[in-house]
Design a protein around this motif. Structure first.
Motif, short mmCIF file in Angstrom:
data_model
loop_
_atom_site.label_atom_id
_atom_site.label_comp_id
_atom_site.label_asym_id
_atom_site.label_seq_id
_atom_site.Cartn_x
_atom_site.Cartn_y
_atom_site.Cartn_z
N THR A 87 -1.12 0.79 9.21
CA THR A 87 -1.49 0.08 10.43
C THR A 87 -0.23 -0.16 11.27
OG1 THR A 87 -1.17 -2.16 9.57
CG2 THR A 87 -3.27 -1.09 9.08
N ARG A 88 -0.43 -0.69 12.46
CA ARG A 88 0.72 -0.98 13.32
C ARG A 88 1.61 -2.04 12.70
NH1 ARG A 88 -3.72 -0.07 16.34
NH2 ARG A 88 -3.58 1.50 17.99
N GLU A 89 1.03 -2.92 11.88
CA GLU A 89 1.79 -3.99 11.26
C GLU A 89 2.51 -3.55 9.99
OE1 GLU A 89 -1.14 -6.96 10.62
OE2 GLU A 89 -0.98 -7.79 12.64
N THR A 90 2.01 -2.51 9.34
CA THR A 90 2.58 -2.11 8.05
C THR A 90 3.32 -0.78 8.12
OG1 THR A 90 0.54 -0.95 7.36
CG2 THR A 90 0.70 -3.30 6.87
N VAL A 91 3.57 -0.28 9.33
CA VAL A 91 4.15 1.05 9.46
C VAL A 91 5.53 1.15 8.81
CG1 VAL A 91 5.22 0.62 11.71
CG2 VAL A 91 4.47 2.94 11.12
N PHE A 92 6.24 0.02 8.69
CA PHE A 92 7.57 0.05 8.09
C PHE A 92 7.58 -0.55 6.68
CE2 PHE A 92 8.46 -0.25 12.74
CZ PHE A 92 9.03 1.00 12.89
N SER A 93 6.41 -0.75 6.11
CA SER A 93 6.32 -1.33 4.78
C SER A 93 6.97 -0.42 3.74
CB SER A 93 4.85 -1.57 4.40
OG SER A 93 4.75 -2.00 3.06
N LYS A 94 7.70 -1.05 2.81
CA LYS A 94 8.37 -0.31 1.73
C LYS A 94 7.78 -0.63 0.36
CE LYS A 94 11.37 1.47 4.59
NZ LYS A 94 11.30 2.92 4.96
#
Length: 293
Positions: free
Chosen positions: A191-198
Motif C-alpha cells: 500500500t502507499r503506507e507500507t511501500v517502504f516496510s522492511k
C-alpha cells in the motif's frame, strides 16, 4: 488453422488468437490446470520459438512486456513446468510444432504487430472471485477487496491483528515470490503506507509467508494476478504519482467496528504486558490494526 495436441496441453491458432488449453494428465502442474484455458490475442505476442531436444521439444510463446497481468504479477518467476506459455512436445510431433510456430510468425509479420511494451493489459487475468488456501492462511479477492484470514500456524503478530481487509484502491502493487521448496516465498500487498516496510513476510500483516506445499502455495499467483489485472497498468504509474492527492471525506466508524477495534487493542496490550510481543512488535501491530480500521 494450426493446431497441436499433446499430453501437456493443446495449442490452436486461428489467425488472430492463440488458444492454450492445459492437458488433463496428472503430470500437468496444478497451477496450469487451475489457471485454465488462456486466449492470447495476436497483438499480445512478440514471438514464438520451438526448442528441439533429444527426447522432447518445447514450444515457447513470447508475450509483449506489459501485455499479460500474469507475467507482470509473477515477474518471470513461475517455474517452467507451471508456465502456460510453454508446451512440451513429443519428438515425433516436432514437425507439427514447427508448423504452428511458423504460422504464428507469418501472422505477426502480416499484421505488423509491434514488439514494444504494451500500454495496457491485453489479457484479462483470472476471473473473480478467487480464493486460495496457502500455508500462511486463506487469501481471497472479489474484484475490489482483498481479505486474508490467518492460519493457526501464522505468526502471533499476524493472528493478533485479526483478518486483514484491503481495498484495491489502496494498493500500489503486489509483490510475489514462489516457494521453491528450498527457500520460502511470499505474497506482499503493498500500500502507499507500507511501500517502504522492511518487515519480513513471516511478521508482515500485509504479506503471506509461503513455506508449505510448493504445489499449493503456487496457486497464490492466481490472486496476485487477479489483483494486478485490476490495478493501474505499470505504464501509467510514472504519471499517477505526479497527480495531486485526492482528499476523501472522513466517514465516522460504525459502532460495531469501534467495539472490534477496542477489543483488538486490548488483546494486543495484554500480549505486550505478558511479554509475548516485543515493544517493536506491539507498535507495528497496533499501527496495522489502526490502519485497518
Amino acid at each position: 488453422m494450426a493446431e497441436i495436441i499433446q499430453r501437456d496441453g493443446t495449442w490452436v491458432f486461428d489467425g488472430s488468437t492463440v488458444r492454450i488449453t492445459p492437458g488433463l494428465h496428472r503430470s500437468v502442474p496444478l497451477f496450469r490446470q487451475t489457471y485454465g484455458e488462456v486466449a492470447v490475442p495476436l497483438e499480445a505476442v512478440s514471438g514464438i520459438v520451438y526448442e528441439p531436444e533429444r527426447k522432447h521439444g518445447r514450444l515457447r510463446l513470447r508475450l509483449r512486456e506489459g501485455a499479460d497481468p500474469l507475467l507482470q504479477a509473477t515477474g518471470g518467476r513461475l517455474p517452467d513446468a507451471a508456465d502456460p506459455y510453454r508446451l512440451t512436445v513429443d519428438i515425433d510431433r516436432s514437425g507439427v510444432a514447427e508448423y504452428v510456430a511458423e504460422e504464428i510468425r507469418h501472422a505477426l509479420l502480416l499484421d505488423q504487430v509491434p514488439r514494444e511494451p504494451a500500454m495496457a493489459y491485453l489479457l484479462p487475468g483470472p476471473p473473480v472471485p478467487v480464493s486460495v488456501r496457502s500455508s500462511d492462511g486463506m487469501v481471497s479477492f472479489d474484484g475490489t477487496r482483498v481479505r486474508i484470514d490467518w492460519a493457526d500456524t501464522s505468526d502471533r503478530v499476524k493472528r493478533a491483528t485479526g483478518p486483514r481487509m484491503l481495498s484495491s484502491h489502496d494498493l500500489v502493487r503486489v509483490d510475489w515470490l514462489p516457494n521453491s521448496g528450498y527457500e520460502d516465498g511470499f505474497m506482499r500487498f503493498v500500500t502507499r503506507e507500507t511501500v517502504f516496510s522492511k518487515l519480513p513476510p513471516g511478521k508482515d500483516p500485509y504479506a503471506l509467508d509461503l513455506w508449505g506445499s510448493t504445489r499449493r502455495d503456487l496457486l497464490t499467483a492466481l490472486v496476485a494476478t487477479a489483483v494486478t489485472a485490476r490495478l493501474p497498468h505499470p505504464s501509467t504509474r510514472a504519471v499517477d504519482h505526479m497527480d495531486p492527492p485526492r482528499l476523501t471525506p472522513a466517514v465516522p466508524p460504525r459502532s460495531d467496528h469501534h467495539d472490534v477495534l477496542l477489543r483488538r487493542l486490548r488483546e494486543l496490550g495484554e500480549l505486550h504486558r505478558e511479554g509475548m510481543l516485543t515493544d517493536e512488535e506491539f507498535a507495528t501491530t497496533k499501527a496495522a490494526v489502526l490502519r485497518g480500521f
